[in-house]
Design an enzyme around this catalytic site. Structure first.
Site, mmCIF file in Angstrom:
data_model
loop_
_atom_site.group_PDB
_atom_site.id
_atom_site.type_symbol
_atom_site.label_atom_id
_atom_site.label_comp_id
_atom_site.label_asym_id
_atom_site.label_seq_id
_atom_site.Cartn_x
_atom_site.Cartn_y
_atom_site.Cartn_z
ATOM 1 N N ARG A 57 20.316 10.566 1.780
ATOM 2 C CA ARG A 57 20.144 11.766 2.522
ATOM 3 C C ARG A 57 21.399 11.812 3.476
ATOM 4 O O ARG A 57 21.936 12.886 3.546
ATOM 5 C CB ARG A 57 18.835 12.314 2.720
ATOM 6 C CG ARG A 57 17.951 12.642 1.436
ATOM 7 C CD ARG A 57 16.701 12.943 2.025
ATOM 8 N NE ARG A 57 15.763 13.460 0.778
ATOM 9 C CZ ARG A 57 14.822 13.820 0.993
ATOM 10 N NH1 ARG A 57 14.023 13.183 1.773
ATOM 11 N NH2 ARG A 57 14.067 14.384 -0.244
ATOM 12 N N GLY A 66 10.572 19.673 -5.203
ATOM 13 C CA GLY A 66 9.826 20.991 -5.258
ATOM 14 C C GLY A 66 10.837 21.951 -5.723
ATOM 15 O O GLY A 66 10.520 22.860 -6.676
#
Ligand code: ADP
Ligand code: MG
Length: 387
Positions: free
Chosen positions: A37, A369
């Site tokens: 990330r 999600g």
């Protein structure tokens, strides 16, 4: 899905960009254990620097639920981020004077109650930190939070490089895809992916249903699924999805043969049989080889693939076989340029890594999600704000 990019923000000389990033990295003993990330932040910080600006990074870390939780401070991430970015990275709390570094990390946005409430007052404080707003956190875009939604109304706003690449890949896969489009939806349960299935039957030409959720569909069609994972109460829902698919001209592919075992563990004694021949204590743990061969043909005649959810209990050998074989077939077609391949989902990313196809796929989303909500056809607040 139109969105502005850093280029649209023009010359940033002497300006500060407030950049929402996802640096919610795994850590152990104060050290970052996976810097993926952090690497995703670099193209955006570099693009802002190339336009003459500097970056103040907004990010959440863990789930402090609106309270200051010292163990969830972003400060320990700073050295690793500086390494990855190759720039000086400072740290500040909201209200501090900003240090003069190229990049400044602001303390955990979720230390404030207003973050998850999309509070305009908190957003205004974030906005005061800079002149323009860049959102590079697709993984947080399904949440309307102060740092992802409200702030975008207060400053000129654009998508960062990583977010922009993700949005383009998703647009190519489901927005304006080259047809025929095939979707693979697998995983454990129908209930967690109902909205995904309902959206996809309207969008795609072929829907491959695999994993535990296929059992519910087989059961709904009157088959004995033995002791397999199955949501029997969703029988009618499954039948409705099948009839909606039929009306929409979407061909649904369910396993014709399956791998069964009587124990839910790796290397359990197993047998491949027709999907209509399961009974008693047998559990369906994977699709069979005849199914995989048929599905590989479906991939061959398709131009675009969207994939969420493994075809079987892939964490346990040999029940990873169908997932791995289908992933390899997709990877080869993708590499050859005949199939655009986009996939996402926590376990899906792990399964595709296990199959060794991550480099071959066009785009693998780690957004979890947000990726699922996108597959459900929902508008993501953090993306809508960049239009
Ligand atoms: P993702 O995280 O990619 O969205 P899911 O969480 O929906 O995927 O599903 C992954 C899980 O589904 C895995 O843990 C896998 O073992 C399980 N699964 C797949 N097929 C079966 C099956 N036939 N029986 C039981 N579990 C299964
Ligand atoms: Mg999962």
């Amino acid at each position: 899905m139109a969105f502005k990019t850093i280029k649209d923000l023009g010359d940033l000389t002497g300006k500060t960009a407030v950049v929402r990033v996802d640096i919610n990295v795994p850590m152990q003993d104060g050290k970052v254990t996976d810097a993926t990330r952090l690497h995703a932040v670099k193209p955006t910080v570099d693009a802002i620097a190339a336009a003459g600006g500097r970056s103040v990074l907004l990010a959440h870390f863990g789930r402090p639920k609106g309270k200051v939780v010292p163990e969830m401070s972003l400060k320990p991430v700073v050295p690793a981020l500086a390494d990855v970015l190759g720039r000086s990275v400072g740290f500040a709390e909201l209200g501090d004077d900003l240090p003069a570094d190229d990049v400044v990390v602001l303390e955990n946005t979720r230390f404030f109650e207003g973050e998850e409430k999309n509070d305009p007052e908190l957003a205004a404080k974030f906005a005061e930190l800079g002149d323009v707003y860049v959102n590079d956190a697709f993984s947080a875009a399904h949440r309307a939070h102060a740092s992802t939604a409200a702030i975008a109304k207060l400053l000129p706003a654009a998508a960062g490089e990583t977010m922009g690449a993700e949005l383009k890949a998703l647009e190519n896969a489901l927005g304006t895809p080259v047809k025929p489009v095939v979707a693979v939806v697998g995983g454990a349960k129908v209930s967690s992916k109902l909205a995904v299935l309902e959206n996809l039957v309207e969008q795609v030409d072929h829907l491959i249903i695999g994993g535990g959720m296929a059992n519910t569909f087989l059961f709904a069609q009157g088959m004995d699924i033995g002791a397999s994972l199955c949501e029997k109460d969703l029988k009618d829902t499954a039948l409705t999805i099948l009839s909606k698919a039929k009306d929409a001209g979407c061909k649904v592919h369910l396993p014709s043969d399956v791998v069964v075992a009587t124990e839910f563990k790796a290397h359990a004694a197993n047998e491949t049989k027709g999907a209509d021949a399961v009974s008693g204590a047998e559990m369906i743990l994977d699709a069979g080889s005849a199914t995989v061969a048929d599905l590989a043909e479906v991939l061959k005649v398709s131009k675009t693939l969207v994939w969420n959810g493994p075809m079987g209990a892939f964490e346990m050998e040999p029940f990873d076989a169908a997932t791995v074989a289908l992933a390899k077939a997709a990877g080869e077609l993708s590499e050859a340029g005949s199939l655009l391949t986009v996939a996402g989902g926590g376990d899906t990313v792990a399964a595709l890594a296990h199959a060794g196809v991550k480099e071959q796929f066009t785009h693998i989303s780690t957004a979890g999600g947000a990726f699922l909500e996108w597959m459900e056809g929902k508008e993501l607040p953090g993306v809508a704000a960049l239009g």
